[in-house]
Design a protein around this motif. Sequence first.
Motif, short mmCIF file in Angstrom:
data_model
loop_
_atom_site.label_atom_id
_atom_site.label_comp_id
_atom_site.label_asym_id
_atom_site.label_seq_id
_atom_site.Cartn_x
_atom_site.Cartn_y
_atom_site.Cartn_z
N UNK A 84 0.80 -1.22 0.00
CA UNK A 84 0.00 0.00 0.00
C UNK A 84 0.83 1.27 0.00
N UNK A 85 2.16 1.14 0.12
CA UNK A 85 3.02 2.32 0.07
C UNK A 85 4.32 1.95 -0.64
N UNK A 86 4.95 2.94 -1.26
CA UNK A 86 6.20 2.69 -1.95
C UNK A 86 7.28 2.26 -0.96
N UNK A 87 7.36 2.95 0.17
CA UNK A 87 8.36 2.58 1.17
C UNK A 87 8.15 1.13 1.62
N UNK A 88 6.91 0.77 1.91
CA UNK A 88 6.63 -0.59 2.36
C UNK A 88 7.01 -1.62 1.32
N UNK A 89 6.70 -1.33 0.04
CA UNK A 89 7.04 -2.26 -1.03
C UNK A 89 8.55 -2.39 -1.19
N UNK A 90 9.24 -1.26 -1.19
CA UNK A 90 10.70 -1.27 -1.33
C UNK A 90 11.33 -2.03 -0.16
N UNK A 91 10.86 -1.74 1.04
CA UNK A 91 11.43 -2.41 2.23
C UNK A 91 11.20 -3.91 2.19
N UNK A 92 10.01 -4.33 1.75
CA UNK A 92 9.70 -5.76 1.67
C UNK A 92 10.58 -6.44 0.62
N UNK A 93 10.77 -5.78 -0.52
CA UNK A 93 11.58 -6.37 -1.58
C UNK A 93 13.05 -6.45 -1.16
N UNK A 94 13.54 -5.43 -0.49
CA UNK A 94 14.91 -5.45 0.01
C UNK A 94 15.10 -6.58 1.01
N UNK A 180 24.92 -6.95 7.41
CA UNK A 180 24.08 -5.76 7.36
C UNK A 180 23.92 -5.20 8.76
N UNK A 181 24.29 -3.93 8.98
CA UNK A 181 24.10 -3.33 10.30
C UNK A 181 22.62 -3.25 10.65
N UNK A 182 22.35 -3.06 11.92
CA UNK A 182 20.97 -2.90 12.38
C UNK A 182 20.33 -1.72 11.66
N UNK A 183 19.09 -1.89 11.22
CA UNK A 183 18.31 -0.85 10.56
C UNK A 183 18.88 -0.44 9.20
N UNK A 184 19.86 -1.20 8.68
CA UNK A 184 20.44 -0.86 7.39
C UNK A 184 19.38 -0.89 6.29
N UNK A 185 18.53 -1.92 6.29
CA UNK A 185 17.51 -2.03 5.25
C UNK A 185 16.49 -0.90 5.35
N UNK A 186 16.21 -0.43 6.56
CA UNK A 186 15.31 0.72 6.72
C UNK A 186 15.92 1.96 6.08
N UNK A 187 17.20 2.20 6.37
CA UNK A 187 17.87 3.38 5.80
C UNK A 187 17.99 3.25 4.29
N UNK A 188 18.29 2.05 3.82
CA UNK A 188 18.42 1.85 2.38
C UNK A 188 17.07 2.05 1.69
#
Length: 200
Positions: A84-94, A180-188
């Motif tokens: 439902x959001x671009x951020x959510x989709x990107x984060x899930x795919x990462x 991968x550091x903690x929260x790296x995927x969130x920042x990416x």
Amino acid sequence: MPPEARRPAAGAAVLRPDVTDAIRDAVLQELAEVGYGRLSIERVARRAGVGKAAVYRRWPSKLPIVLDVVSGLAAQSLPTPDTGSLYGDVRALLDVTAKVLQHPMAAQILPDLLAEAARSPELGQTLQSALREAQHGIVTAMVGRAADRGELAARPDPDVAMDLLAGPLYWRLMLDRTRLPAAYLDRLANAVVAALAAAE
């Protein structure tokens, strides 16, 4: 067509699916253990628990086996996220991509195959299809939905979007080989969304 008309001719080889699957699994294990250069029909057959003839009935040499196995893995493409959001989709795919690249077998096989692809145009073309074209539809759909929701002013080039999504993870996990550091995927994910929003 009546069932009897579909039966193989007397004496024809019947390729059992379970044997074919065992051979494909053996190829993956051999690629991970010894690499493409040392992979042989004899080793694959021994690991699969079959005779070499069973392998040769399906593939004439090791290159077609590897091409078949890689193409088969490509067909099992990543799921298309729809949060439902671009951020959510990107984060899930990462997240899914990172898990795939961190799998021990992928970490062993991919770098070796990419090195071999530089010497084999046919293998290189198949790898390109497996690693890029198979995911093209996922990224196209993802950024298209984001544009429809108004999260993006324009539809970014899917090739650029794919580079933004896969490039950093491949660099860190396959080449740099650091955790991968903690929260790296969130920042990416935030960086990718910002880059997609800025793309014209």
